[in-house]
Design an enzyme around this catalytic site. Sequence first.
Site, PDB file in Angstrom:
ATOM      1  N   ASP A 223      -3.238   2.676  -1.808  1.00  0.00           N
ATOM      2  CA  ASP A 223      -3.231   2.534  -3.265  1.00  0.00           C
ATOM      3  C   ASP A 223      -3.348   1.043  -3.597  1.00  0.00           C
ATOM      4  O   ASP A 223      -4.444   0.485  -3.608  1.00  0.00           O
ATOM      5  CB  ASP A 223      -1.931   3.163  -3.786  1.00  0.00           C
ATOM      6  CG  ASP A 223      -1.815   3.183  -5.295  1.00  0.00           C
ATOM      7  OD1 ASP A 223      -2.544   2.431  -5.970  1.00  0.00           O
ATOM      8  OD2 ASP A 223      -0.987   3.939  -5.821  1.00  0.00           O
TER       9      ASP A 223
ATOM     10  N   LYS B  21      -7.814   4.274  -2.940  1.00  0.00           N
ATOM     11  CA  LYS B  21      -7.970   3.956  -4.372  1.00  0.00           C
ATOM     12  C   LYS B  21      -8.607   2.563  -4.459  1.00  0.00           C
ATOM     13  O   LYS B  21      -7.939   1.567  -4.728  1.00  0.00           O
ATOM     14  CB  LYS B  21      -6.613   4.001  -5.073  1.00  0.00           C
ATOM     15  CG  LYS B  21      -6.009   5.389  -5.128  1.00  0.00           C
ATOM     16  CD  LYS B  21      -4.725   5.395  -5.939  1.00  0.00           C
ATOM     17  CE  LYS B  21      -4.100   6.766  -5.966  1.00  0.00           C
ATOM     18  NZ  LYS B  21      -2.801   6.790  -6.667  1.00  0.00           N
TER      19      LYS B  21
HETATM   20  P1  5GP Z   1       0.394   1.153  -1.587  1.00  0.00           P
HETATM   21  O1  5GP Z   1       1.371   0.296  -0.858  1.00  0.00           O
HETATM   22  O2  5GP Z   1      -1.017   1.072  -1.055  1.00  0.00           O
HETATM   23  O3  5GP Z   1       0.431   0.914  -3.078  1.00  0.00           O
HETATM   24  O4  5GP Z   1       0.896   2.620  -1.469  1.00  0.00           O
HETATM   25  C1  5GP Z   1       0.864   3.299  -0.294  1.00  0.00           C
HETATM   26  C2  5GP Z   1       1.832   4.456  -0.324  1.00  0.00           C
HETATM   27  O5  5GP Z   1       2.153   4.868  -1.660  1.00  0.00           O
HETATM   28  C3  5GP Z   1       1.197   5.645   0.331  1.00  0.00           C
HETATM   29  O6  5GP Z   1       1.508   5.668   1.692  1.00  0.00           O
HETATM   30  C4  5GP Z   1       1.806   6.805  -0.422  1.00  0.00           C
HETATM   31  O7  5GP Z   1       2.990   7.189   0.199  1.00  0.00           O
HETATM   32  C5  5GP Z   1       2.148   6.252  -1.789  1.00  0.00           C
HETATM   33  N1  5GP Z   1       1.136   6.632  -2.786  1.00  0.00           N
HETATM   34  C6  5GP Z   1       0.236   5.801  -3.344  1.00  0.00           C
HETATM   35  N2  5GP Z   1      -0.562   6.476  -4.206  1.00  0.00           N
HETATM   36  C7  5GP Z   1      -0.151   7.766  -4.161  1.00  0.00           C
HETATM   37  C8  5GP Z   1      -0.596   8.971  -4.813  1.00  0.00           C
HETATM   38  O8  5GP Z   1      -1.543   9.025  -5.603  1.00  0.00           O
HETATM   39  N3  5GP Z   1       0.089  10.102  -4.491  1.00  0.00           N
HETATM   40  C9  5GP Z   1       1.125  10.121  -3.615  1.00  0.00           C
HETATM   41  N4  5GP Z   1       1.721  11.299  -3.405  1.00  0.00           N
HETATM   42  N5  5GP Z   1       1.569   9.018  -2.985  1.00  0.00           N
HETATM   43  C10 5GP Z   1       0.931   7.848  -3.254  1.00  0.00           C
END
Ligand code: 5GP
Length: 176
Positions: A96, A124
């Site tokens: 994300d 994303k």
């Molecule tokens: P980041 O550190 O890239 O922002 O987020 C990574 C983590 O956030 C992922 O491993 C996941 O657990 C959670 N996450 C991010 N976006 C989503 C989403 O759209 N749905 C869900 N269920 N978890 C998300």
Amino acid sequence: MRELFSEQTIETRVKQLAAEINADFAGKAPILIGVLNGSFIFMADLVREISIECEVDFIKISSYEGTSSQGTVHLLKDISADITGRDIIIVEDIVDSGLTMNFLMSRLEGAGPTTISVATLLFKKEVARLTFELDYVGFTISKDYVVGYGLDFDQKMRNLKGIYRLDGQKKSEEKG
Ligand code: 5GP
């Protein structure tokens, strides 16, 4: 809830990703490192399509976001494998903001693996801030919150076979 990817579509794409990994790592024995909890289903399906010699390990982290895009990542469970001099593939359900992946990359790099690759089922792209390229991406999606196939909403809905977009819901604070 709106279905984004059916069980069949996911299965087809996971097989394609595994085929790429099989070709890229032919003659090697990579360690696949799954990021808990979200990656457990993707890992299980991916690894069963991998025909080269490989090992599996898991790491668990948790991220808490502040009011801005910055955040802190905490290590909850470290890997058990010695990755020094090994080829490793990080297996993630979704990238994300990129915060988690940037943290993992710098942490695992510190242990001196020969190569580090990343396989993520979902990406994303428009919101991610990464300092490196992702090697294997299942699907690029918009910034909407998604559930199913291991991905949760408040720890629920991981068991859904497809991947769905949650409409009108706020992102959960608990990651993974
Ligand atoms: P980041 O550190 O890239 O922002 O987020 C990574 C983590 O956030 C992922 O491993 C996941 O657990 C959670 N996450 C991010 N976006 C989503 C989403 O759209 N749905 C869900 N269920 N978890 C998300």
